[in-house]
Design a protein around this motif. Structure first.
Motif, mmCIF file in Angstrom:
data_model
loop_
_atom_site.group_PDB
_atom_site.id
_atom_site.type_symbol
_atom_site.label_atom_id
_atom_site.label_comp_id
_atom_site.label_asym_id
_atom_site.label_seq_id
_atom_site.Cartn_x
_atom_site.Cartn_y
_atom_site.Cartn_z
ATOM 1 N N LEU A 38 39.304 -17.830 21.325
ATOM 2 C CA LEU A 38 39.425 -19.244 21.704
ATOM 3 C C LEU A 38 39.775 -20.104 20.491
ATOM 4 O O LEU A 38 40.643 -20.985 20.570
ATOM 5 C CB LEU A 38 38.119 -19.728 22.340
ATOM 6 C CG LEU A 38 37.738 -19.058 23.663
ATOM 7 C CD1 LEU A 38 36.375 -19.564 24.147
ATOM 8 C CD2 LEU A 38 38.796 -19.331 24.723
ATOM 9 N N PHE A 39 39.110 -19.836 19.369
ATOM 10 C CA PHE A 39 39.422 -20.601 18.150
ATOM 11 C C PHE A 39 40.848 -20.336 17.685
ATOM 12 O O PHE A 39 41.546 -21.255 17.265
ATOM 13 C CB PHE A 39 38.425 -20.252 17.037
ATOM 14 C CG PHE A 39 37.054 -20.821 17.246
ATOM 15 C CD1 PHE A 39 36.880 -22.195 17.403
ATOM 16 C CD2 PHE A 39 35.942 -20.002 17.301
ATOM 17 C CE1 PHE A 39 35.609 -22.735 17.605
ATOM 18 C CE2 PHE A 39 34.670 -20.533 17.506
ATOM 19 C CZ PHE A 39 34.515 -21.902 17.661
ATOM 20 N N LEU A 40 41.289 -19.079 17.778
ATOM 21 C CA LEU A 40 42.658 -18.756 17.370
ATOM 22 C C LEU A 40 43.668 -19.420 18.298
ATOM 23 O O LEU A 40 44.697 -19.941 17.841
ATOM 24 C CB LEU A 40 42.857 -17.241 17.367
ATOM 25 C CG LEU A 40 44.239 -16.748 16.922
ATOM 26 C CD1 LEU A 40 44.571 -17.251 15.516
ATOM 27 C CD2 LEU A 40 44.311 -15.224 16.972
ATOM 28 N N PHE A 84 36.404 -22.214 11.555
ATOM 29 C CA PHE A 84 35.567 -21.656 12.616
ATOM 30 C C PHE A 84 36.096 -20.298 13.082
ATOM 31 O O PHE A 84 35.316 -19.422 13.460
ATOM 32 C CB PHE A 84 35.477 -22.623 13.797
ATOM 33 C CG PHE A 84 34.738 -23.893 13.471
ATOM 34 C CD1 PHE A 84 33.623 -23.881 12.650
ATOM 35 C CD2 PHE A 84 35.161 -25.110 13.985
ATOM 36 C CE1 PHE A 84 32.936 -25.048 12.342
ATOM 37 C CE2 PHE A 84 34.488 -26.284 13.689
ATOM 38 C CZ PHE A 84 33.370 -26.253 12.868
ATOM 39 N N TYR A 85 37.412 -20.131 13.067
ATOM 40 C CA TYR A 85 37.986 -18.832 13.458
ATOM 41 C C TYR A 85 37.552 -17.741 12.472
ATOM 42 O O TYR A 85 37.110 -16.660 12.898
ATOM 43 C CB TYR A 85 39.507 -18.929 13.501
ATOM 44 C CG TYR A 85 40.179 -17.582 13.602
ATOM 45 C CD1 TYR A 85 40.109 -16.832 14.771
ATOM 46 C CD2 TYR A 85 40.855 -17.038 12.504
ATOM 47 C CE1 TYR A 85 40.691 -15.578 14.856
ATOM 48 C CE2 TYR A 85 41.444 -15.786 12.590
ATOM 49 C CZ TYR A 85 41.358 -15.061 13.769
ATOM 50 O OH TYR A 85 41.941 -13.823 13.842
ATOM 51 N N PHE A 97 27.143 -25.588 16.665
ATOM 52 C CA PHE A 97 27.599 -26.439 15.572
ATOM 53 C C PHE A 97 29.113 -26.619 15.636
ATOM 54 O O PHE A 97 29.634 -27.723 15.468
ATOM 55 C CB PHE A 97 27.202 -25.820 14.230
ATOM 56 C CG PHE A 97 27.818 -26.504 13.028
ATOM 57 C CD1 PHE A 97 27.357 -27.743 12.601
ATOM 58 C CD2 PHE A 97 28.869 -25.912 12.341
ATOM 59 C CE1 PHE A 97 27.930 -28.379 11.507
ATOM 60 C CE2 PHE A 97 29.448 -26.536 11.242
ATOM 61 C CZ PHE A 97 28.972 -27.776 10.831
ATOM 62 N N ALA A 98 29.836 -25.519 15.894
ATOM 63 C CA ALA A 98 31.300 -25.591 15.976
ATOM 64 C C ALA A 98 31.732 -26.486 17.128
ATOM 65 O O ALA A 98 32.650 -27.311 16.990
ATOM 66 C CB ALA A 98 31.873 -24.189 16.148
ATOM 67 N N LYS A 99 31.084 -26.340 18.264
ATOM 68 C CA LYS A 99 31.449 -27.130 19.446
ATOM 69 C C LYS A 99 31.250 -28.615 19.196
ATOM 70 O O LYS A 99 32.145 -29.432 19.479
ATOM 71 C CB LYS A 99 30.608 -26.683 20.646
ATOM 72 C CG LYS A 99 30.919 -27.444 21.931
ATOM 73 C CD LYS A 99 30.144 -26.859 23.093
ATOM 74 C CE LYS A 99 28.660 -27.129 22.953
ATOM 75 N NZ LYS A 99 27.889 -26.675 24.144
ATOM 76 N N TYR A 100 30.095 -28.987 18.641
ATOM 77 C CA TYR A 100 29.828 -30.405 18.394
ATOM 78 C C TYR A 100 30.684 -30.958 17.251
ATOM 79 O O TYR A 100 31.047 -32.142 17.259
ATOM 80 C CB TYR A 100 28.338 -30.607 18.099
ATOM 81 C CG TYR A 100 27.472 -30.418 19.326
ATOM 82 C CD1 TYR A 100 27.660 -31.217 20.460
ATOM 83 C CD2 TYR A 100 26.491 -29.432 19.366
ATOM 84 C CE1 TYR A 100 26.884 -31.032 21.602
ATOM 85 C CE2 TYR A 100 25.718 -29.233 20.508
ATOM 86 C CZ TYR A 100 25.915 -30.036 21.613
ATOM 87 O OH TYR A 100 25.157 -29.846 22.740
#
Length: 341
Positions: A38-40, A84-85, A97-100
């Motif tokens: 998803l991050f990629l 994040f990836y 943490f990444a989502k927020y």
């Protein structure tokens, strides 16, 4: 458009088109997606929007100011998504943490765009906002390199040990860094250089990944087992498996494969295969099924609320017949008799 301009447009837009296709694949169509996919996918989409803006503006200076604002806004996400990836691949990411963080970034750039729209504050966007985004982008590149420092160390000292997934990390970091550098130096070279760098990096990365994957597949079983795994490494792998299985019970995933498990452990699939086959003297299916049967025995002991078939599915088996036959093969009895006893 003359022929030279057409060729330049084609080359600069080629990477954008393929990146959009690939981003949609990772976001919507890839089977067994994980968080890193998803991050990629989001990273590729952000890069596509940013680079696409450059391509179209370079060949059409009457491009809508709104799209120019969207293109620059996409830059705001490239750095964080890269970071994040990398952390998600290395199993070192707090997803909440990444989502927020991404939500905060989206809110910040949206409010900024609403209060200071590009069509009114063009000079502000070209000045302080553009430079602030570039600085933020650079900071996250540095953080990503720091997170992947062990991979870079391996690249410098023993590149033959770099796994397929580690090659992904290196390709993405180098590609994003090259694009950032191209835009930073655009005033001294050409505005379209970032787009061309993106296309070049995109295809070089896939050629590299193709080479690494095929090189991995060429390794024979004979070659694998001629060199025994050191006792220290064997112990480390077993400890990693114990921690992963105890904390996440990943063996209950019916679609678990050796490659997926190796990715979770951040080791080469060939190394994991040798560990299981040569050091444990088991097949991968036997290795995983033993954990699943232990889980099934625990469920049968602790609760009567599960039906026998449900216990099998909860333990990671994708069919009742496989569960029954495997249970009897390992324990010497059936699940129902085990529960009675």
């Amino acid at each position: 458009m003359n022929i030279n301009t057409q060729i330049l447009f084609f080359l600069s837009a080629l990477g954008v088109f393929n990146s959009i296709v690939l981003s949609f694949y990772f976001l919507f169509f890839k089977q067994n997606k994980n968080k890193s996919d998803l991050f990629l996918g989001l990273l590729l989409l952000s890069l596509s929007v940013r680079i696409g803006k450059s391509v179209f503006f370079n060949f059409n200076h009457q491009l809508s100011k709104t799209y120019l604002q969207i293109g620059l806004s996409a830059c705001f996400f490239i750095g964080p998504l890269l970071y994040f990836y990398v952390r998600s691949i290395l199993q070192n990411l707090n997803y909440s943490f990444a989502k927020y963080s991404l939500l905060l970034a989206f809110t910040t750039i949206s409010v900024l765009g609403f209060l200071f729209p590009y069509k009114v504050y063009a000079e502000t966007w070209k000045g302080i906002i553009y430079y602030s985004i570039n600085i933020q982008w650079f900071v996250f590149i540095v953080l990503s390199i720091y997170e992947a420092r062990q991979v870079f160390k391996k690249l410098a000292t023993n590149r033959n040990q770099i796994s397929y997934h580690e090659t992904w990390i290196l390709s993405v970091i180098f590609g994003v860094s090259a694009i950032w550098l191209s835009y930073t130096l655009a005033r001294y070279t050409s505005y379209i250089s970032g787009s061309l760098t993106f296309s070049f990096s995109f295809y070089i990365s896939f050629l590299l990944l193709f080479y690494v994957k095929n090189k991995t597949l060429i390794v024979t079983n004979k070659e694998k087992y001629l060199n025994k795994i050191e006792d220290k490494v064997v112990k480390e792998i077993q400890e990693q498996i114990d921690v992963l299985f105890e904390t996440r019970k990943i063996y209950t995933n019916p679609d678990l494969t050796l490659s997926l498990l190796a990715k979770e452990l951040n080791i080469r699939p060939q190394l994991l295969s040798q560990f299981i086959n040569d050091n444990l003297n088991k097949s991968f299916a036997q290795f995983i099924n033993e954990y699943r049967i232990d889980e099934a025995k625990r469920l049968l002991k602790e609760s009567n609320q599960f039906k026998i078939d449900a216990v099998g599915f909860e333990s990671g088996f994708n069919s009742s017949s496989t569960f029954y036959s495997t249970f009897k093969k390992i324990t010497g009895t059936t699940p129902s008799n085990f529960q009675k006893e």
